[in-house]
Motif scaffolding. Structure first.
Motif, PDB file in Angstrom:
ATOM      1  N   GLU A  59     -16.900  -0.496 -17.760  1.00  0.00           N
ATOM      2  CA  GLU A  59     -18.133   0.353 -18.243  1.00  0.00           C
ATOM      3  C   GLU A  59     -19.422  -0.588 -18.287  1.00  0.00           C
ATOM      4  N   ARG A  60     -19.333  -2.114 -18.780  1.00  0.00           N
ATOM      5  CA  ARG A  60     -20.128  -2.873 -18.722  1.00  0.00           C
ATOM      6  C   ARG A  60     -20.812  -3.143 -17.639  1.00  0.00           C
ATOM      7  N   ASN A  61     -19.991  -3.768 -16.764  1.00  0.00           N
ATOM      8  CA  ASN A  61     -20.348  -3.953 -15.080  1.00  0.00           C
ATOM      9  C   ASN A  61     -21.702  -4.978 -15.131  1.00  0.00           C
ATOM     10  N   THR A  62     -21.683  -5.841 -15.829  1.00  0.00           N
ATOM     11  CA  THR A  62     -22.679  -6.838 -15.808  1.00  0.00           C
ATOM     12  C   THR A  62     -22.161  -8.244 -15.373  1.00  0.00           C
ATOM     13  N   LEU A  63     -20.932  -8.437 -15.503  1.00  0.00           N
ATOM     14  CA  LEU A  63     -20.159  -9.787 -15.159  1.00  0.00           C
ATOM     15  C   LEU A  63     -20.281 -10.152 -13.724  1.00  0.00           C
ATOM     16  N   GLU A  64     -20.731 -11.467 -13.606  1.00  0.00           N
ATOM     17  CA  GLU A  64     -20.831 -11.996 -12.233  1.00  0.00           C
ATOM     18  C   GLU A  64     -19.622 -13.046 -12.247  1.00  0.00           C
ATOM     19  N   ARG A  65     -19.112 -13.692 -13.261  1.00  0.00           N
ATOM     20  CA  ARG A  65     -18.364 -14.674 -13.311  1.00  0.00           C
ATOM     21  C   ARG A  65     -17.095 -14.171 -14.274  1.00  0.00           C
ATOM     22  N   LEU A  66     -15.870 -14.135 -13.773  1.00  0.00           N
ATOM     23  CA  LEU A  66     -14.888 -13.807 -14.795  1.00  0.00           C
ATOM     24  C   LEU A  66     -13.469 -14.602 -14.500  1.00  0.00           C
ATOM     25  N   ILE A  67     -13.288 -15.408 -15.604  1.00  0.00           N
ATOM     26  CA  ILE A  67     -12.360 -16.405 -15.279  1.00  0.00           C
ATOM     27  C   ILE A  67     -10.975 -15.787 -16.137  1.00  0.00           C
ATOM     28  N   MET A  68      -9.962 -15.152 -15.554  1.00  0.00           N
ATOM     29  CA  MET A  68      -8.658 -14.594 -16.272  1.00  0.00           C
ATOM     30  C   MET A  68      -7.462 -15.472 -16.054  1.00  0.00           C
TER      31      MET A  68
ATOM     32  N   LEU B 149      -2.372 -10.880 -17.432  1.00  0.00           N
ATOM     33  CA  LEU B 149      -3.030  -9.651 -16.450  1.00  0.00           C
ATOM     34  C   LEU B 149      -2.151  -8.967 -15.805  1.00  0.00           C
ATOM     35  N   THR B 150      -2.182  -7.625 -15.741  1.00  0.00           N
ATOM     36  CA  THR B 150      -1.175  -6.796 -14.853  1.00  0.00           C
ATOM     37  C   THR B 150      -1.710  -5.986 -13.850  1.00  0.00           C
ATOM     38  N   ASP B 151      -0.902  -5.469 -13.181  1.00  0.00           N
ATOM     39  CA  ASP B 151      -1.757  -4.672 -12.079  1.00  0.00           C
ATOM     40  C   ASP B 151      -2.425  -3.269 -12.279  1.00  0.00           C
ATOM     41  N   GLN B 152      -2.004  -2.675 -13.575  1.00  0.00           N
ATOM     42  CA  GLN B 152      -2.458  -1.595 -14.143  1.00  0.00           C
ATOM     43  C   GLN B 152      -3.955  -2.026 -14.633  1.00  0.00           C
ATOM     44  N   SER B 153      -3.968  -3.181 -15.531  1.00  0.00           N
ATOM     45  CA  SER B 153      -5.089  -3.482 -16.106  1.00  0.00           C
ATOM     46  C   SER B 153      -6.287  -3.817 -14.949  1.00  0.00           C
ATOM     47  N   LEU B 154      -5.717  -4.560 -13.779  1.00  0.00           N
ATOM     48  CA  LEU B 154      -6.754  -4.948 -12.990  1.00  0.00           C
ATOM     49  C   LEU B 154      -7.284  -3.609 -12.276  1.00  0.00           C
ATOM     50  N   LYS B 155      -6.310  -2.884 -12.015  1.00  0.00           N
ATOM     51  CA  LYS B 155      -7.018  -1.452 -11.374  1.00  0.00           C
ATOM     52  C   LYS B 155      -8.072  -0.944 -12.168  1.00  0.00           C
ATOM     53  N   VAL B 156      -7.691  -0.777 -13.632  1.00  0.00           N
ATOM     54  CA  VAL B 156      -8.685  -0.106 -14.372  1.00  0.00           C
ATOM     55  C   VAL B 156     -10.098  -1.227 -14.489  1.00  0.00           C
ATOM     56  N   LEU B 157      -9.755  -2.511 -14.427  1.00  0.00           N
ATOM     57  CA  LEU B 157     -11.127  -3.104 -14.189  1.00  0.00           C
ATOM     58  C   LEU B 157     -11.863  -2.830 -12.972  1.00  0.00           C
ATOM     59  N   MET B 158     -11.358  -2.350 -11.852  1.00  0.00           N
ATOM     60  CA  MET B 158     -11.951  -2.290 -10.712  1.00  0.00           C
ATOM     61  C   MET B 158     -12.438  -0.767 -10.465  1.00  0.00           C
ATOM     62  N   HIS B 159     -11.435   0.024 -10.708  1.00  0.00           N
ATOM     63  CA  HIS B 159     -11.601   1.483 -10.658  1.00  0.00           C
ATOM     64  C   HIS B 159     -12.040   2.394 -11.773  1.00  0.00           C
TER      65      HIS B 159
ATOM     66  N   THR C 209     -10.722   8.513   2.954  1.00  0.00           N
ATOM     67  CA  THR C 209     -10.674   7.027   2.990  1.00  0.00           C
ATOM     68  C   THR C 209      -9.251   6.691   1.911  1.00  0.00           C
ATOM     69  N   ASP C 210      -9.043   7.524   1.175  1.00  0.00           N
ATOM     70  CA  ASP C 210      -8.214   7.378  -0.117  1.00  0.00           C
ATOM     71  C   ASP C 210      -8.548   6.096  -0.535  1.00  0.00           C
ATOM     72  N   ARG C 211      -9.885   6.148  -1.165  1.00  0.00           N
ATOM     73  CA  ARG C 211     -10.325   4.929  -1.951  1.00  0.00           C
ATOM     74  C   ARG C 211     -11.114   5.539  -2.916  1.00  0.00           C
ATOM     75  N   ALA C 212     -11.165   4.952  -4.318  1.00  0.00           N
ATOM     76  CA  ALA C 212     -11.752   5.481  -5.599  1.00  0.00           C
ATOM     77  C   ALA C 212     -13.240   5.334  -5.314  1.00  0.00           C
ATOM     78  N   VAL C 213     -13.907   6.187  -5.579  1.00  0.00           N
ATOM     79  CA  VAL C 213     -15.272   6.508  -5.467  1.00  0.00           C
ATOM     80  C   VAL C 213     -16.115   6.012  -6.920  1.00  0.00           C
ATOM     81  N   VAL C 214     -16.558   4.622  -6.742  1.00  0.00           N
ATOM     82  CA  VAL C 214     -16.974   3.932  -8.079  1.00  0.00           C
ATOM     83  C   VAL C 214     -18.155   3.128  -7.884  1.00  0.00           C
ATOM     84  N   PRO C 215     -18.967   3.017  -8.639  1.00  0.00           N
ATOM     85  CA  PRO C 215     -19.936   1.825  -8.065  1.00  0.00           C
ATOM     86  C   PRO C 215     -19.499   0.364  -7.748  1.00  0.00           C
ATOM     87  N   PRO C 216     -19.872  -0.322  -7.009  1.00  0.00           N
ATOM     88  CA  PRO C 216     -19.186  -1.592  -6.769  1.00  0.00           C
ATOM     89  C   PRO C 216     -19.514  -2.658  -7.970  1.00  0.00           C
TER      90      PRO C 216
END
Length: 730
Positions: free
Chosen positions: A372-381, A386-396, A406-413
Motif C-alpha cells: 500500500e505504501r509503494n514508495t520503496l526503491e530499495r528493499l533488502i530482505m 520470507l515465503t512465496d505467499q508474503s512475496l505475492k502480497v508484496l507484489m500483487h 494475460t492471467d496477470r494481476a492488474v495492479v500498479p507497478p
C-alpha cells in the motif's frame, strides 16, 4: 581703514629700531607716553612687522585686540625652505584663501609684489632654494637686547631647528591575522579531522578556531575511529553542537563508558542531525532514544547490528522522524516486523529499507503495508523467513483483479530498483514469478543461494526488466545455460554491468559466449567453479580489444574471476595477457605505407597511351604511441596469480614492452614445465587437456584474426577462430 604702505618706500636702513610706528604704518609726530602694568603687557602683543628689514618701532597702545575692532596679527617671517614641507604650495588659494605669500625684501629676482587682497594680513617669505638650511635666524623682535643701548647684539643669531614629522613606517601585513575569520575557517575545511586536531595545539586562537562548530558540520569518524580518544571525540561532538548535520560514529567502541554519563548532554547539543550512523557502537538504550527523539530532521539512520535497538526505538522513529528516507536495521536481533510496521505506516518518504536477518517477513500484514505504501526503491530482505505467499502480497496485494487474457494481476507497478532476496531458502518459482511485469524499473536483483529457483522463474523476470544492470545468481544449482542465452537476448543485455554465476556448475561456454558478445557494458563477471573454458576468456579478450585504443594510460574495463575452473588452462590465461599488451600493426610506430603510382606514356608512332602502375613503399611519420583503452583484470589459479598481477601492473603504467617480455618468458616456462613432467598419469592428463584446448583454440573459421593477438597462438601455431564441439549456439 588702514592704509597699506609698500615696503619699497620704507627707509628700513635709516629708521631707528626704537622709533615707534603706529598701527597704521605711519610714524607718529609725538612720542606716546610710556605705559605701565597691564597696558605695557598688551603693548608687547602689538603686531609686529612681517618684514625683517623694518626696525622695531616704539611701543604704542595695543589696538589689535580690541573687542570692537578687527583682529590683526601677522605671522613671523620665516624661510620658505623651513616651512615648505609643512605648507606645501603656499600660493594655493584653496589652502590660504585670499592670502598670497610675498617676499620680505627686494632682490635681483624682481620687485616685490603687493598683496592683491587688501584684507589679507599674512605674508609668507620663501625661497625656492632646494638645499635650504633647516635652521632660520631668530626674528629681530625676539633677539636679546643689550642693556646699555637697547639694541640687539650684532651678529648674535640664535638658530632653532624645525623638527619635521617623521614619515610613517611601512605597514607590516599580517597575512593570517588580517584575514577574515570566514576565510580562515574555509581554509581549515581542506584539512583532515586528524590534522585539525593537531593544529589546535599551535595557539589559543587556533585552538578556538579548530573547535569551531562550522568545521564539524560533517563528523565522520569511520577513518580514524580507532585512533582518537573518547575525550577528544566527545569534545568534537559538543563543539560542533547545532552545526553537526552528519554524525558517523561507526565502530567507536571507546564511547562505551561515556554514553551513560555524557549521552544526554551529547544528544542535547546535537539537535539538527540529518544523517546518523551508530553501526558497531556500544550504546545504551536511553542514549539511543535521546538521539532519535531530539532530532526530527533525520533522513538517514543506520543502527545495523545494535542490540540496544528494539521495537520501542522503531516507535520513536515513527513518531519523531517524519522525513526519514533511509533506515538500516539489518542484524538487529531485537527488532521484528511488528516494530517496522510503525515506521512503514508513519514515514511517507521512506525509500530505502535494509532489514536483513530480521524475523517476521512471513507476516502478510507487513507485506500488505509495503504494498500500500509503494514508495520503496530499495528493499533488502536477505536471510529472512520470507515465503512465496508474503512475496505475492508484496507484489500483487490481497485479492487483486486478474486479467483474463494475460492471467496477470492488474495492479500498479512497483517502484523497486534494488531487490535483495539472497539466502531466502523458502522462495520458489511460484513466488519469484510474481516479480514478472511488476518491477519495470528494477536495476539490481540478488537471488543468490535460493536453491529452489529454476530457469522458468528467472527467465520471466529477466525478459520484463529492461533496466537490469546487476544480477546475482551465485550457488543456484538448478540453473542451466538457457538462462544466460535468454539474458543475452533480453533488452537488459545492453545495460548489464555485473553478473555473478559462481558455483553454478551447470553453466559453461554455451551461455557465457553469448553474454560476452551481446553485453557491451559488462564490467564484472564472477564465474569461478563453473564449466567455462579458455573460449570464454578468448571471447572476452576480443570484445575488450574492440573498445578501442588511445594515448591515455589503460584502465581496467572488465574483471574476470575464473579460479577453480577446471577447463581454464594456462593457454587461456596467456591469451588474456597477450591481449592486454596487444597493439595492432597499423597503430605501431614506424610502420610504412605503400603508395600506388600510375605513369601514362603516349607512343608517338601509334598515338596510343600506355599506362604503367606499380607500388612504391613510402615511409610515413611515426605516430604517437597508442595504448589500449581498457584491459582485463584476471583472478585465476593461485599459482599463476603473481605473474598475472605483475603483467597487469606493467600494462597499467603503459610499459607494454616489459609486459610482452614477461608474457613470452612465462609461456616458455610453462611449456618447459609441461615437458619436464611427462612421466606419470597426472602429466598425461594435463597434456591431454592442453592438446584439447589447443585443438579448440586452432579450429578453422573464416575470421582468422578475430581472437588472435597478431595472429599467433599461445602455443606458437597460427590462431584461428575456436569452436566448442558441443555448442549449438556458435
Amino acid at each position: 581703514m588702514a592704509t597699506s604702505v609698500p615696503d619699497e618706500i620704507l627707509p628700513s636702513s635709516e629708521v631707528s629700531p626704537a622709533s615707534p610706528i603706529s598701527s597704521t604704518g605711519q610714524i607718529p609726530l609725538e612720542e606716546p607716553p610710556k605705559l605701565k602694568g597691564r597696558q605695557k603687557l598688551l603693548q608687547n602683543l602689538q603686531r609686529m612687522s612681517s618684514s625683517p628689514t623694518l626696525t622695531r618701532r616704539g611701543r604704542s597702545a595695543s589696538t589689535g585686540y580690541r573687542r570692537d575692532h578687527k583682529a590683526s596679527l601677522s605671522c613671523v617671517s620665516l624661510s620658505s625652505a623651513a616651512y615648505s614641507p609643512c605648507l606645501g604650495n603656499g600660493s594655493t588659494s584653496q589652502l590660504y584663501g585670499g592670502l598670497n605669500p610675498r617676499p620680505a625684501t627686494p632682490g635681483p629676482s624682481g620687485p616685490l609684489e603687493e598683496l592683491e587682497d587688501n584684507n589679507a594680513r599674512i605674508r609668507l617669505v620663501g625661497t625656492d632654494t632646494p638645499n635650504a638650511s633647516r635652521t632660520v635666524p631668530l626674528p629681530i623682535d625676539l633677539r636679546p637686547v643689550s642693556p646699555r643701548s637697547g639694541t640687539p647684539f650684532e651678529g648674535d643669531v640664535l638658530s632653532t631647528e624645525l623638527i619635521l614629522p617623521d614619515a610613517k613606517p611601512a605597514r607590516t601585513i599580517d597575512f593570517w591575522g588580517d584575514m577574515p575569520r570566514e576565510l580562515q575557517v574555509e581554509i581549515f575545511r581542506y584539512l583532515t579531522p586528524r590534522e585539525i586536531v593537531r593544529c589546535s595545539a599551535v595557539s589559543k586562537m587556533w585552538h578556538n578556531m579548530c573547535y569551531d562548530g562550522q568545521l564539524w558540520c560533517r563528523l565522520d569518524a569511520a577513518e580514524y575511529y580507532s585512533k582518537i580518544p573518547s575525550d577528544v571525540l566527545i569534545k568534537l561532538i559538543t563543539s560542533g553542537g547545532p552545526f553537526v548535520r552528519d554524525l558517523n560514529l561507526r565502530g567507536c567502541i571507546q564511547l562505551k563508558n561515556k554514553w551513560s554519563s555524557d549521552g544526554e548532554r551529547i544528544s542535547d547539543m546535537c539537535r539538527n542531525l540529518v544523517n546518523l550512523s551508530l553501526e558497531g557502537c556500544i550504546i545504551d538504550k536511553s542514549s539511543m532514544h535521546y538521539f532519535l527523539s531530539r532530532n526530527p530532521r533525520l533522513e538517514y539512520i543506520n543502527v545495523s547490528g545494535l542490540k540496544s535497538v528494539t521495537n520501542s526505538a522503531m516507535k520513536i522513529i515513527a513518531r519523531s522522524c517524519p522525513q526519514l528516507g533511509t533506515l538500516n536495521v539489518s542484524w538487529c536481533s531485537n527488532i521484528n516486523t511488528k516494530g517496522l510496521l510503525h515506521v512503514i505506516q508513519s514515514c511517507e518518504r521512506l525509500k530505502d529499507l535494509r532489514a536483513g536477518e530480521i524475523q517476521g517477513f512471513d507476516n502478510e500484514d507487513f507485506a500488505r503495508a509495503l504494498f500500500e505504501r509503494n514508495t520503496l526503491e530499495r528493499l533488502i530482505m536477505s536471510r529472512t523467513d520470507l515465503t512465496d505467499q508474503s512475496l505475492k502480497v508484496l507484489m500483487h496485494g490481497v485479492n487483486p483483479d486478474i486479467d483474463v487474457l494475460t492471467d496477470r494481476a492488474v495492479v500498479p507497478p512497483r517502484r523497486f530498483k534494488h531487490l535483495d532476496l539472497h539466502h531466502c531458502a523458502d522462495i520458489t518459482d511460484a513466488g519469484m514469478k510474481s516479480l514478472a511485469h511488476n518491477v519495470p524499473d528494477l536495476e539490481g536483483l540478488q537471488v543468490a543461494q535460493c536453491w529452489e529457483l529454476t530457469d522458468d522463474a528467472l527467465i520471466d523476470v529477466i525478459r520484463t526488466t529492461p533496466r537490469l544492470s546487476h544480477l546475482e545468481l551465485e550457488d543456484v544449482d538448478n540453473l542451466t545455460n538457457n538462462v544466460l542465452v535468454e539474458l543475452a537476448k533480453s533488452p537488459c543485455a545492453q545495460s548489464l554491468e555485473h553478473l555473478n554465476i559462481s558455483y553454478c556448475e551447470n553453466l559453461g561456454d554455451m551461455g557465457m559466449l553469448q553474454i560476452m558478445k551481446n553485453c557491451p557494458k559488462l564490467r564484472s563477471v564472477e564465474m569461478d567453479n563453473t564449466r567455462v573454458s579458455d573460449l570464454t576468456l578468448m571471447e572476452a579478450s576480443f570484445r575488450v580489444r574492440k573498445r578501442g585504443y588511445g594515448e591515455d594510460i589503460p584502465r581496467i574495463g572488465l574483471r574476470l574471476v575464473v579460479f577453480d575452473c577446471a577447463n581454464v588452462t594456462w593457454a587461456g590465461i596467456k591469451e588474456v595477457l597477450s591481449s592486454n599488451a596487444y597493439i595492432p600493426r597499423a597503430r605501431k610506430p614506424g610502420t610504412s605505407a605503400n603508395a600506388i603510382v600510375t605513369i601514362s606514356q603516349r607512343n608517338s608512332d601509334s598515338d596510343s597511351v600506355t599506362t604503367t602502375t606499380f607500388v612504391t613503399p613510402t615511409s610515413s611519420p611515426s605516430p604517437s604511441p597508442t595504448l589500449p583503452a581498457e584491459i582485463i583484470q584476471l583472478k585465476c589459479f593461485y599459482g599463476w596469480q603473481m605473474t598475472v598481477d605483475e603483467h597487469t601492473k606493467r600494462v597499467l603504467r603503459g610499459d607494454l614492452n616489459a609486459a610482452s617480455r614477461l608474457d613470452r618468458k612465462w609461456a616458455d616456462y610453462m611449456m618447459a614445465t609441461e615437458e619436464a613432467g611427462a612421466a606419470g598419469a597426472g602429466a598425461r592428463r594435463r597434456r591431454r587437456r592442453a592438446r584439447e584446448a589447443e585443438r579448440l583454440y586452432n579450429a578453422d573459421e573464416d575470421d582468422d584474426d578475430s581472437y588472435g593477438v597478431g595472429g599467433i597462438s599461445a602455443l606458437g601455431s597460427r590462431r584461428r577462430r575456436a569452436q566448442s564441439g558441443g555448442c549449438t549456439v556458435m
